[in-house]
Design a protein around this motif. Structure first.
Motif, PDB file in Angstrom:
ATOM      1  N   LEU A 551      17.797  29.400 -20.549  1.00 57.37           N
ATOM      2  CA  LEU A 551      16.844  28.315 -20.319  1.00 57.37           C
ATOM      3  C   LEU A 551      17.517  27.098 -19.684  1.00 57.37           C
ATOM      4  CD1 LEU A 551      13.965  27.247 -20.850  1.00 57.37           C
ATOM      5  CD2 LEU A 551      14.744  26.507 -23.098  1.00 57.37           C
ATOM      6  N   SER A 552      16.913  26.602 -18.599  1.00 57.45           N
ATOM      7  CA  SER A 552      17.328  25.327 -18.010  1.00 57.45           C
ATOM      8  C   SER A 552      16.139  24.391 -18.041  1.00 57.45           C
ATOM      9  CB  SER A 552      17.729  25.502 -16.549  1.00 57.45           C
ATOM     10  OG  SER A 552      18.924  26.203 -16.435  1.00 57.45           O
ATOM     11  N   VAL A 553      16.402  23.132 -18.261  1.00 62.46           N
ATOM     12  CA  VAL A 553      15.294  22.187 -18.338  1.00 62.46           C
ATOM     13  C   VAL A 553      15.555  20.985 -17.431  1.00 62.46           C
ATOM     14  CG1 VAL A 553      13.967  20.670 -19.852  1.00 62.46           C
ATOM     15  CG2 VAL A 553      14.812  22.852 -20.717  1.00 62.46           C
ATOM     16  N   ILE A 554      14.547  20.608 -16.662  1.00 64.71           N
ATOM     17  CA  ILE A 554      14.606  19.327 -15.945  1.00 64.71           C
ATOM     18  C   ILE A 554      13.722  18.356 -16.724  1.00 64.71           C
ATOM     19  CG2 ILE A 554      14.140  18.086 -13.822  1.00 64.71           C
ATOM     20  CD1 ILE A 554      14.588  20.545 -12.250  1.00 64.71           C
ATOM     21  N   ASP A 555      14.360  17.367 -17.299  1.00 63.51           N
ATOM     22  CA  ASP A 555      13.614  16.490 -18.203  1.00 63.51           C
ATOM     23  C   ASP A 555      13.559  15.080 -17.645  1.00 63.51           C
ATOM     24  OD1 ASP A 555      16.277  16.028 -18.350  1.00 63.51           O
ATOM     25  OD2 ASP A 555      16.467  16.411 -20.501  1.00 63.51           O
ATOM     26  N   GLU A 556      13.430  14.963 -16.351  1.00 61.18           N
ATOM     27  CA  GLU A 556      13.568  13.663 -15.706  1.00 61.18           C
ATOM     28  C   GLU A 556      12.773  13.713 -14.404  1.00 61.18           C
ATOM     29  OE1 GLU A 556      17.469  11.241 -14.020  1.00 61.18           O
ATOM     30  OE2 GLU A 556      17.661  13.247 -14.811  1.00 61.18           O
ATOM     31  N   LEU A 557      12.022  12.682 -14.122  1.00 60.38           N
ATOM     32  CA  LEU A 557      11.277  12.642 -12.866  1.00 60.38           C
ATOM     33  C   LEU A 557      12.111  11.883 -11.831  1.00 60.38           C
ATOM     34  CD1 LEU A 557       7.598  11.818 -13.941  1.00 60.38           C
ATOM     35  CD2 LEU A 557       8.579  14.036 -13.355  1.00 60.38           C
ATOM     36  N   PRO A 558      11.923  12.230 -10.544  1.00 55.86           N
ATOM     37  CA  PRO A 558      12.617  11.450  -9.512  1.00 55.86           C
ATOM     38  C   PRO A 558      12.224   9.979  -9.632  1.00 55.86           C
ATOM     39  CG  PRO A 558      11.620  13.400  -8.547  1.00 55.86           C
ATOM     40  CD  PRO A 558      11.138  13.326  -9.951  1.00 55.86           C
ATOM     41  N   PRO A 559      13.095   9.085  -9.230  1.00 52.00           N
ATOM     42  CA  PRO A 559      12.801   7.659  -9.359  1.00 52.00           C
ATOM     43  C   PRO A 559      11.663   7.242  -8.427  1.00 52.00           C
ATOM     44  CG  PRO A 559      14.822   7.988  -8.114  1.00 52.00           C
ATOM     45  CD  PRO A 559      14.417   9.324  -8.627  1.00 52.00           C
ATOM     46  N   GLY A 560      11.067   6.112  -8.743  1.00 56.53           N
ATOM     47  CA  GLY A 560      10.076   5.543  -7.837  1.00 56.53           C
ATOM     48  C   GLY A 560       8.672   6.080  -8.025  1.00 56.53           C
ATOM     49  N   ARG A 561       8.408   6.710  -9.144  1.00 56.01           N
ATOM     50  CA  ARG A 561       7.030   7.173  -9.394  1.00 56.01           C
ATOM     51  C   ARG A 561       6.340   6.164 -10.282  1.00 56.01           C
ATOM     52  NH1 ARG A 561       7.439  13.004  -9.164  1.00 56.01           N
ATOM     53  NH2 ARG A 561       8.534  13.362  -7.210  1.00 56.01           N
ATOM     54  N   THR A 562       5.066   5.953 -10.052  1.00 54.14           N
ATOM     55  CA  THR A 562       4.302   5.091 -10.951  1.00 54.14           C
ATOM     56  C   THR A 562       3.437   5.986 -11.822  1.00 54.14           C
ATOM     57  OG1 THR A 562       4.128   3.670  -9.037  1.00 54.14           O
ATOM     58  CG2 THR A 562       2.946   2.986 -11.019  1.00 54.14           C
ATOM     59  N   PRO A 563       3.532   5.819 -13.131  1.00 54.79           N
ATOM     60  CA  PRO A 563       2.782   6.719 -14.014  1.00 54.79           C
ATOM     61  C   PRO A 563       1.276   6.687 -13.748  1.00 54.79           C
ATOM     62  CG  PRO A 563       4.278   5.319 -15.267  1.00 54.79           C
ATOM     63  CD  PRO A 563       4.319   4.842 -13.864  1.00 54.79           C
ATOM     64  N   VAL A 564       0.639   7.803 -13.956  1.00 53.82           N
ATOM     65  CA  VAL A 564      -0.798   7.925 -13.733  1.00 53.82           C
ATOM     66  C   VAL A 564      -1.564   7.358 -14.934  1.00 53.82           C
ATOM     67  CG1 VAL A 564      -2.664   9.583 -13.356  1.00 53.82           C
ATOM     68  CG2 VAL A 564      -0.369  10.054 -12.460  1.00 53.82           C
ATOM     69  N   THR A 565      -2.596   6.573 -14.645  1.00 55.98           N
ATOM     70  CA  THR A 565      -3.488   6.132 -15.711  1.00 55.98           C
ATOM     71  C   THR A 565      -4.610   7.158 -15.831  1.00 55.98           C
ATOM     72  OG1 THR A 565      -3.110   3.904 -14.915  1.00 55.98           O
ATOM     73  CG2 THR A 565      -4.866   4.200 -16.537  1.00 55.98           C
ATOM     74  N   THR A 566      -4.917   7.557 -17.034  1.00 56.54           N
ATOM     75  CA  THR A 566      -5.968   8.561 -17.215  1.00 56.54           C
ATOM     76  C   THR A 566      -7.115   7.970 -18.020  1.00 56.54           C
ATOM     77  OG1 THR A 566      -4.268  10.263 -17.239  1.00 56.54           O
ATOM     78  CG2 THR A 566      -6.439  10.891 -18.035  1.00 56.54           C
ATOM     79  N   ARG A 567      -8.335   8.221 -17.576  1.00 55.56           N
ATOM     80  CA  ARG A 567      -9.491   7.726 -18.327  1.00 55.56           C
ATOM     81  C   ARG A 567     -10.512   8.832 -18.536  1.00 55.56           C
ATOM     82  NH1 ARG A 567     -11.049   3.302 -14.647  1.00 55.56           N
ATOM     83  NH2 ARG A 567      -8.978   2.427 -14.303  1.00 55.56           N
ATOM     84  N   LEU A 568     -11.127   8.809 -19.696  1.00 59.93           N
ATOM     85  CA  LEU A 568     -12.198   9.752 -19.993  1.00 59.93           C
ATOM     86  C   LEU A 568     -13.515   9.035 -19.734  1.00 59.93           C
ATOM     87  CD1 LEU A 568     -13.049  12.464 -21.140  1.00 59.93           C
ATOM     88  CD2 LEU A 568     -12.835  11.524 -23.428  1.00 59.93           C
ATOM     89  N   ILE A 569     -14.350   9.568 -18.845  1.00 63.73           N
ATOM     90  CA  ILE A 569     -15.609   8.887 -18.536  1.00 63.73           C
ATOM     91  C   ILE A 569     -16.791   9.847 -18.707  1.00 63.73           C
ATOM     92  CG2 ILE A 569     -14.559   7.235 -16.948  1.00 63.73           C
ATOM     93  CD1 ILE A 569     -15.570   8.970 -14.640  1.00 63.73           C
ATOM     94  N   VAL A 570     -17.986   9.270 -18.724  1.00 61.75           N
ATOM     95  CA  VAL A 570     -19.184  10.097 -18.836  1.00 61.75           C
ATOM     96  C   VAL A 570     -20.079   9.853 -17.629  1.00 61.75           C
ATOM     97  CG1 VAL A 570     -19.182  10.293 -21.343  1.00 61.75           C
ATOM     98  CG2 VAL A 570     -20.269   8.328 -20.259  1.00 61.75           C
ATOM     99  N   GLU A 571     -21.092  10.692 -17.528  1.00 54.80           N
ATOM    100  CA  GLU A 571     -21.973  10.685 -16.359  1.00 54.80           C
ATOM    101  C   GLU A 571     -22.457   9.280 -15.986  1.00 54.80           C
ATOM    102  OE1 GLU A 571     -22.271  13.542 -14.641  1.00 54.80           O
ATOM    103  OE2 GLU A 571     -23.325  12.283 -13.186  1.00 54.80           O
TER     104      GLU A 571
END
Ligand code: ADP
Ligand code: MG
Length: 807
Positions: A551-571
């Motif tokens: 098993l190999s793991v990459i546990d790091e994102l490349p630099p310079g990413r802005t995290p995604v905001t997630t929202r739950l919405i309705v109709e």
């Protein structure tokens, strides 16, 4: 005379007499306990292990026999009779060798449960509904929870809204119907010296005949204030046990009581009674497969005791431990199951590793360095580490079998490229297999950009390719002009032959089956294999499902990413959602709108997606190009749409979940997922991974369909709250269980009856370590002392261990 037979002849008569005496309430036999223990001590040599276990159990029954109450004695004698019957069976057979007796025990344990007194054809059929046909299956049918009925509460001391148990007499029995919903109600007034309580059962009219005034009951339930006058508290649908029946109180009350999954006509209570009988007769025969060394290392209790206590926890057991599967009894059974699982996996892995191949990468590896230097970005530490691991593998004279795990967007493609270049450097061909044509196409574009400058020819082969294009690709793969080959399942079809395939990379492994992995590897001669997945599999499961891989793991994102905001919405928030889309489009960004595709209603869903695309184009965003992408489109069409989206000509891409894997368009910053509740959590996380690939902030909107329940919302909430793919995968796994999480074709593992891979992660690690240690000393489990272990492994892994290199 055989020592066992001698013993039987000595104790048979006194025990029989004691039982009769107890029954007729005459004087009891004095000092019986001491007598039996004394006789037991004189047995010097018992050859078979089942008899030894039975004798040990017998000793437990009589150790304090002279001090216990009459009631307990009656119980113990009944249990002793069962054991003696089994001992007589064994003595009569004159069993001699250990393996034979193990076989005998197994033969007894695999009998159908009809051999138990009181289990007829009808009852057996009910048990089969629960997946229980044999004694062995019955004994491993563990309670799904337990109730603590050791402590009863005086009625006057009851507190509202917590589960409590009372010991009461029935004062009155009544029945009626509710006014509005016309359900039947059976109501009891019950009480002890301290007060009265009302107990009600809804829609179980037959209960009316179950209860009689004056009867003694044990009720477990949650009292709440009684609004109808009468007793202060009322319990709705309490668990009940009738106390004045045939002396089996001790299994239904006054202890921690097991609660089983029930089926029509078969209650927990009935299961409990059958279980008691089965344990008394057969638990002692449970084979002790763990070698003594292992038992010492991990300190587990003996199996017969584990079987008994997992169903009927001993006095003084801690409810919390029992409930959470951490009691010594649970631990023993779980450990054993996972140990056997680990042994099978380790054997499989060993078999693969024993293969000798020429060293793949003997030179400097300078080709790879040239590629990595020209990327235009520098690798993350995690990427560099994994590439080093791969390089190390390729310098060994054995095939690489490595699983690369890393969250969406962490940059696995570069690692794959590096692995392939290293293989090419050593003179071989390398192939990358992806689950969709769109992704294969995209990989081909990327790899050409990276690899053709160093002179490696990249060739694409997908199922959609026909005619001359396909023929040319197949020819180049065959004659070796193609050095790096990218494709879909098409790569493993029979018409495709490689000149010298040395490295097989499988992207998004979770979209393929285990077998397909092997199929691609087989196209080469001892190919190295790199399996990549973005479905973040919890480590415990990775070790298990892919236990034969490193098993190999990459546990790091490349630099310079802005995290995604997630929202739950309705109709009702749709208009707001579209406003957000419009804003981002105005800034020059791009948008995904994703539709679920359920196989059973694929046509309808496709229609919905198509209509959505048309509607967005005509009515909502007339000035932006809206594209449509789904799996049923022709190859060229898909390519065209993807190209136009990559280049920015298409502003809004309406797509089915085909965009779930791999697609990489950094300028896309919004994703609207319709009917989010129809997706798995891990899948939603994958989808969301398509955005948030640049410095610009990104938003993911989960649109819940109409009428989505609270439970589904809570589920979706896990994706809203967490950005950690591993956490989400664990949540998904906890909700859906490993079977569904991977799909059956994925796992190829023996079914687990007592262990839960997630809950028992710690035990799994321990079991793995022990298995590895054991195999170091005895790789093929061929030592006589490991005979029963080996047959247990073979039995559990029946048919699944074709790779097991046991002689
Ligand atoms: P995944 O692991 O999901 O397959 P990709 O390999 O598609 O991720 O990489 C996502 C994006 O990040 C790609 O555009 C890739 O070129 C870019 N990328 C990969 N590694 C780095 C890095 N070290 N620095 C900057 N960008 C990177
Ligand atoms: Mg990828």
């Amino acid at each position: 005379m055989d020592p066992l037979e001698l013993f039987l002849s000595q104790v048979d008569r006194p025990l029989g007499y004691a039982a009769k005496a107890l029954q007729s309430q005459r004087q009891t036999v004095q000092g019986l306990g001491r007598y039996v223990i004394h006789r037991l001590a004189q047995i010097d040599d018992v050859p078979s292990s089942p008899s030894r276990l039975l004798l040990r159990r017998l000793a437990r029954l009589f150790r304090d026999y002279d001090q216990v109450t009459e009631e307990t004695r009656r119980q113990r004698l009944a249990a002793a009779q069962m054991i003696l019957a089994n001992l007589r069976d064994l003595a009569g057979r004159c069993v001699t060798t250990v393996s034979e007796t193990a076989g005998d025990a197994l033969a007894l344990l695999t009998q159908p449960i009809e051999v138990l007194p009181g289990v007829g054809a009808k009852r057996a059929a009910q048990f089969r509904q629960l997946g229980v046909a044999t004694i062995e299956e019955l004994l491993t049918n563990l309670p799904w929870r337990y109730e603590d009925r050791r402590q009863t509460c005086p009625v006057s001391r009851l507190r509202p809204d917590v589960d409590q148990t009372v010991l009461v007499d029935v004062k009155a029995v009544g029945s009626g119907r509710t006014h509005r919903r016309r359900m039947t109600i059976v109501e009891l007034v019950v009480g002890d010296e301290t007060g009265l309580l009302s107990a009600k059962w809804f829609n179980q009219p037959y209960l009316q005949h179950q209860f009689k005034t004056g009867q003694r009951l044990m009720l477990t339930g949650r009292p709440h204030p009684n609004r109808y006058g009468g007793p202060r508290y009322q319990m709705d649908n309490p668990q009940y046990e009738c106390m004045d029946q045939s002396g089996d109180e001790l299994i239904h009350s006054g202890r921690i009581v097991p609660i089983y999954h029930e089926t029509r006509g078969l209650t927990s209570r009935m299961i409990r009674a059958v279980m008691r009988r089965a344990i008394d007769r057969y638990a002692a025969l449970w084979p002790d497969t763990l070698p003594p060394g292992v038992c010492r290392d991990v300190r587990v209790i003996e199996p017969a005791r584990a079987i008994e206590e997992v169903h009927f926890p001993p006095e003084g057991a801690a409810l919390a431990m029992v409930q959470s599967g951490q009691s010594p009894a649970h631990r023993r059974l779980i450990f054993e199951e996972l140990f056997i699982l680990s042994l099978g996996l380790a054997c499989r892995k060993r078999a693969v590793q024993q293969e000798q191949i020429p060293i793949r990468l003997a030179g400097q590896g300078s080709l790879c360095r040239r590629v990595l230097d020209s990327l235009g970005f520098s690798l993350t530490a995690a990427q560099r580490r994994v590439i080093d691991q791969i390089e190390h593998d390729l310098r060994q004279p054995r095939p690489m079998n490595r699983l690369l795990q890393g969250d969406v967007g962490c940059g696995k493609t570069v690692v794959a490229a590096a692995a392939m270049v290293m293989a090419c450097d050593g003179g071989a061909q390398a192939a990358l297999m992806a689950p969709t044509e769109i992704l294969a196409e995209q990989h081909a574009v990327t790899l050409r950009r990276w690899l053709e400058p160093v002179g490696l020819r990249v060739v694409l082969l997908t199922s959609g390719m026909r005619g001359p294009a396909r023929r040319a690709a197949v020819q180049q793969i065959h004659d070796g002009t193609a050095r790096v080959i990218v494709g879909t399942h098409a790569l493993i079809t029979s018409g495709v032959t490689f000149r010298q395939l040395g490295m097989a990379v499988i992207d998004e492994q979770h979209k393929f089956g285990v077998l397909q992995r092997a199929d691609l590897a087989r196209k080469g001669y001892h190919s190295d294999v790199l399996v990549m997945t973005a479905t973040p599999i919890p480590r415990t499961l990775a070790l298990t499902v892919y236990g034969d891989l490193d098993l190999s793991v990459i546990d790091e994102l490349p630099p310079g990413r802005t995290p995604v905001t997630t929202r739950l919405i309705v109709e009702s928030q749709r208009a707001d959602a579209y406003r957000l889309l419009a804003q981002e489009l105005a800034l020059g960004r791009q948008v995904y709108v994703v539709y679920p595709l359920v196989e059973s209603s694929e046509k309808i869903d496709l229609k919905a997606a198509t209509q959505m695309a048309a509607d967005l184009q005509q009515h909502r965003f007339p000035h932006v190009r809206v594209g449509l992408l789904h799996g049923r489109m022709k190859m060229e069409e898909k390519e065209r749409v993807m190209r136009e989206f990559s280049s920015g000509t298409i502003g809004i891409l309406v797509a089915t979940s085909v965009v779930e894997v791999g697609i990489d368009v950094a300028n896309a910053t919004v994703m609207l997922i319709e009917h989010a509740e129809r997706f798995g959590l891990a899948q939603l996380h994958q989808l969301r991974g398509r955005i948030g690939r640049s410095r610009h902030p990104s938003v993911c909107l989960l649109m819940a369909g109409r009428g989505v329940g609270e439970e589904a919302r809570q589920r979706l909430d896990a994706v809203v709250r967490s950005r950690d793919g591993f956490q989400i995968a664990e949540a998904d796994l906890a909700i859906r269980g490993p079977g569904e999480f991977f799909g059956t074709r994925q796992s190829g593992l023996p079914e687990l009856r007592v262990a839960h891979l997630l809950r028992d992660a710690g035990v799994l690690e321990e079991a793995r370590a022990c298995a590895q240690r054991l195999l170091e000393g005895d790789p093929a489990l061929s030592q006589p002392a490991h005979g029963s272990l080996r047959s247990a492994v073979e039995r559990r892994w029946a048919g699944r261990l074709s790779l097991m290199a046991v002689s």
